[in-house]
Design a protein around this motif. Structure first.
Motif, PDB file in Angstrom:
ATOM      1  N   GLU A  30       0.810  -1.221   0.000  1.00  0.00           N
ATOM      2  CA  GLU A  30       0.000   0.000   0.000  1.00  0.00           C
ATOM      3  C   GLU A  30       0.841   1.268   0.000  1.00  0.00           C
ATOM      4  N   LEU A  31       2.151   1.124  -0.157  1.00  0.00           N
ATOM      5  CA  LEU A  31       3.044   2.270   0.000  1.00  0.00           C
ATOM      6  C   LEU A  31       2.752   3.373  -1.011  1.00  0.00           C
ATOM      7  N   GLU A  32       2.537   3.024  -2.274  1.00  0.00           N
ATOM      8  CA  GLU A  32       2.277   4.028  -3.297  1.00  0.00           C
ATOM      9  C   GLU A  32       0.964   4.770  -3.020  1.00  0.00           C
ATOM     10  N   ARG A  33      -0.045   4.023  -2.591  1.00  0.00           N
ATOM     11  CA  ARG A  33      -1.320   4.672  -2.269  1.00  0.00           C
ATOM     12  C   ARG A  33      -1.168   5.596  -1.064  1.00  0.00           C
ATOM     13  N   LEU A  34      -0.390   5.183  -0.067  1.00  0.00           N
ATOM     14  CA  LEU A  34      -0.160   6.021   1.103  1.00  0.00           C
ATOM     15  C   LEU A  34       0.531   7.322   0.702  1.00  0.00           C
ATOM     16  N   ARG A  35       1.518   7.220  -0.166  1.00  0.00           N
ATOM     17  CA  ARG A  35       2.223   8.424  -0.629  1.00  0.00           C
ATOM     18  C   ARG A  35       1.267   9.373  -1.353  1.00  0.00           C
ATOM     19  N   ARG A  36       0.398   8.794  -2.149  1.00  0.00           N
ATOM     20  CA  ARG A  36      -0.566   9.608  -2.900  1.00  0.00           C
ATOM     21  C   ARG A  36      -1.521  10.327  -1.961  1.00  0.00           C
ATOM     22  N   GLU A  37      -2.029   9.607  -0.943  1.00  0.00           N
ATOM     23  CA  GLU A  37      -2.962  10.220   0.011  1.00  0.00           C
ATOM     24  C   GLU A  37      -2.263  11.265   0.876  1.00  0.00           C
ATOM     25  N   HIS A  38      -0.988  11.038   1.210  1.00  0.00           N
ATOM     26  CA  HIS A  38      -0.227  12.023   1.979  1.00  0.00           C
ATOM     27  C   HIS A  38      -0.008  13.297   1.162  1.00  0.00           C
ATOM     28  N   ARG A  39       0.262  13.140  -0.121  1.00  0.00           N
ATOM     29  CA  ARG A  39       0.439  14.319  -0.976  1.00  0.00           C
ATOM     30  C   ARG A  39      -0.838  15.139  -1.050  1.00  0.00           C
ATOM     31  N   LYS A  40      -1.970  14.449  -1.182  1.00  0.00           N
ATOM     32  CA  LYS A  40      -3.253  15.160  -1.225  1.00  0.00           C
ATOM     33  C   LYS A  40      -3.501  15.912   0.078  1.00  0.00           C
ATOM     34  N   LEU A  41      -3.144  15.279   1.198  1.00  0.00           N
ATOM     35  CA  LEU A  41      -3.344  15.925   2.497  1.00  0.00           C
ATOM     36  C   LEU A  41      -2.480  17.169   2.631  1.00  0.00           C
ATOM     37  N   SER A  42      -1.251  17.108   2.121  1.00  0.00           N
ATOM     38  CA  SER A  42      -0.325  18.240   2.255  1.00  0.00           C
ATOM     39  C   SER A  42      -0.786  19.455   1.462  1.00  0.00           C
ATOM     40  N   ARG A  43      -1.660  19.247   0.465  1.00  0.00           N
ATOM     41  CA  ARG A  43      -2.146  20.352  -0.367  1.00  0.00           C
ATOM     42  C   ARG A  43      -3.366  21.065   0.234  1.00  0.00           C
ATOM     43  N   LYS A  44      -3.942  20.481   1.278  1.00  0.00           N
ATOM     44  CA  LYS A  44      -5.132  21.069   1.904  1.00  0.00           C
ATOM     45  C   LYS A  44      -4.724  22.037   3.014  1.00  0.00           C
ATOM     46  N   LYS A  45      -5.583  22.994   3.257  1.00  0.00           N
ATOM     47  CA  LYS A  45      -5.357  23.923   4.368  1.00  0.00           C
ATOM     48  C   LYS A  45      -5.600  23.188   5.678  1.00  0.00           C
ATOM     49  N   ARG A  46      -4.617  23.241   6.554  1.00  0.00           N
ATOM     50  CA  ARG A  46      -4.661  22.477   7.798  1.00  0.00           C
ATOM     51  C   ARG A  46      -5.900  22.809   8.627  1.00  0.00           C
ATOM     52  N   HIS A  47      -6.592  21.755   9.086  1.00  0.00           N
ATOM     53  CA  HIS A  47      -7.787  21.838   9.928  1.00  0.00           C
ATOM     54  C   HIS A  47      -9.022  22.357   9.190  1.00  0.00           C
ATOM     55  N   SER A  48      -8.926  22.523   7.884  1.00  0.00           N
ATOM     56  CA  SER A  48     -10.127  22.881   7.113  1.00  0.00           C
ATOM     57  C   SER A  48     -10.997  21.633   6.944  1.00  0.00           C
ATOM     58  N   LYS A  49     -12.227  21.808   6.443  1.00  0.00           N
ATOM     59  CA  LYS A  49     -13.120  20.664   6.251  1.00  0.00           C
ATOM     60  C   LYS A  49     -12.547  19.661   5.251  1.00  0.00           C
ATOM     61  N   ASN A  50     -11.978  20.166   4.171  1.00  0.00           N
ATOM     62  CA  ASN A  50     -11.378  19.287   3.166  1.00  0.00           C
ATOM     63  C   ASN A  50     -10.158  18.557   3.718  1.00  0.00           C
ATOM     64  N   TRP A  51      -9.404  19.247   4.584  1.00  0.00           N
ATOM     65  CA  TRP A  51      -8.242  18.619   5.214  1.00  0.00           C
ATOM     66  C   TRP A  51      -8.684  17.471   6.118  1.00  0.00           C
ATOM     67  N   LEU A  52      -9.762  17.689   6.877  1.00  0.00           N
ATOM     68  CA  LEU A  52     -10.265  16.643   7.762  1.00  0.00           C
ATOM     69  C   LEU A  52     -10.801  15.445   6.973  1.00  0.00           C
ATOM     70  N   LYS A  53     -11.479  15.725   5.849  1.00  0.00           N
ATOM     71  CA  LYS A  53     -11.980  14.637   4.999  1.00  0.00           C
ATOM     72  C   LYS A  53     -10.830  13.805   4.438  1.00  0.00           C
ATOM     73  N   GLN A  54      -9.789  14.477   3.993  1.00  0.00           N
ATOM     74  CA  GLN A  54      -8.640  13.766   3.435  1.00  0.00           C
ATOM     75  C   GLN A  54      -7.896  12.997   4.521  1.00  0.00           C
TER      76      GLN A  54
END
Length: 385
Positions: free
Chosen positions: A209-233
């Motif tokens: 699952e390493l590649e998927r984890l990296r992809r999800e971490h990248r998406k999280l890093s692009r969100k504004k911290r503690h925003s609704k979209n950040w929490l969903k991600q």
């Protein structure tokens, strides 16, 4: 008595989830309040004295009255248990600081001890778990709960899923006579190799699952911290980690069940996993293998079945064996078995390990229960059983 913990998924309604979150928040407030009292004291006060403060704190914060009294008492128990763990680490020479206060949303579980819960059977797909101050919450009981229920832990995971950890006590089972014995050598190349010639494939769930984890971490890093979209991600990312954990636990449960069902004596190495993780080149693979969890599953299953698990020193089990030797782990497993028999003083004759090919067992064979359970001459290396 044997203590066993069963994990079942809860399906609370929105109203029930709000009540569960409310209880977690009150437990968090109490934990932080009691920790501040202890930090302000020159000497850690006795647990009984801190527990006696609960009545006064209920008058100070009326929301605490809406939480089960046993749950509040168990917050005190959790706090002092954490302090005890820190003290033990200091004795071992580890550098540790003080306990940290729990931030909002970081208190993940609460405990109902002895009372405040009831398991209600229904004829439907979901049963019901009565939780004090919450009500009857739908629960999926996927296995029979045997024994007396002593405690229920309600836990919320990062993905937002709720689970009930039901702790039961069952009567001890008398030890069975040892007729079949086996030695197990845990490793990285193969997850384990036993003294009957099986080599179980290392599933490496984290690596899958390493590649998927990296992809999800990248998406999280692009969100504004503690925003609704950040929490969903963040929840999506937590779901990936939880899926890895569930797949690993499923594999370890089925593998440990196979050995407990088919052998009366299981001999393993007393590995110091934390020390082994200091090797940074192998730390990730050792963590993914979860050897400590496998040995824990093996031990409690054996105890419930009246079987015996013996741990022996790992020192010298691979002495004189080359890394390139395909039968290295098999020879080590045979040596481990010999040590276990000697430790128990069984005095059984033991033949040296034969130079013979291994039976390579795939991860899928373990999961679907197709591992060969009878001792037999293994086929040529590379074939599946």
């Amino acid at each position: 008595m044997i203590a066993i913990t069963h994990k079942f998924m809860l399906y609370p309604t929105r109203e029930q989830e709000e009540k569960l979150l409310f209880i977690l928040e009150q437990c968090r407030w109490l934990y932080n309040k009691l920790l501040s009292i202890i930090n302000e004291s020159k000497k850690t006060p006795p647990k009984r004295k801190i527990q006696s403060m609960l009545l006064k704190l209920k008058e100070e914060r009326h929301e605490l009255k809406e939480v089960n009294a046993k749950t509040l008492q168990m917050v005190v128990f959790m706090l002092y248990n954490n302090l005890k763990v820190l003290a033990e680490l200091k004795k071992k020479g580890r550098k540790v600081g003080k306990l940290r206060y729990k931030k909002y949303g970081k208190f993940k579980s609460f405990i109902l001890n002895q009372s405040g819960f009831k398991l209600i059977k229904t004829r439907n797909r979901l049963d019901r778990l009565y939780i004090s101050k919450v009500g009857e919450v739908p629960i999926r009981i996927h296995r029979t709960v045997e024994g007396s229920i002593k405690q229920v832990i309600i836990k919320r995971y990062g993905s937002g899923a709720w689970y009930a950890l039901i702790c039961v006590e069952d009567a001890e089972v008398p030890k069975k006579e040892i007729e079949r014995a086996i030695g197990i050598d845990l490793g990285i190349r193969s997850y384990l190799t036993d003294s009957e010639g099986r080599a179980i494939e290392n599933p490496k769930f984290y690596e899958q699952e390493l590649e998927r984890l990296r992809r999800e971490h990248r998406k999280l890093s692009r969100k504004k911290r503690h925003s609704k979209n950040w929490l969903k991600q963040l929840r999506r990312l937590c779901k990936v980690y939880e899926r890895i954990e569930r797949r690993r636990d499923d594999f370890l449960h089925k593998l440990s069940r196979f050995y407990v069902d088919n052998y009366d004596l299981i001999v393993v190495e007393a590995l110091k996993v934390e020390n082994m993780k200091k090797n940074h080149n192998l730390s990730s693979e050792i963590s993914d293998a979860s050897w400590s969890k496998f040995l824990r599953f093996l031990s409690y299953k054996a105890e419930r079945a009246g079987k015996t698990v013996v741990k022996v020193s790992p020192r010298g089990t691979s002495e004189g064996l080359s890394w390139s030797d395909p039968l290295r782990d098999y020879t080590s497993a045979c040596r481990i078995l010999k040590r276990g028999l000697e430790k128990l003083g069984l005095g059984r004759p033991f033949e040296p390990a034969e130079r013979r090919p291994l039976r390579h067992i795939t991860t899928s064979s373990v999961i679907v229960g197709q591992v060969s359970s009878k001792k037999q001459e293994p086929p040529l290396a590379g074939s599946l059983q």
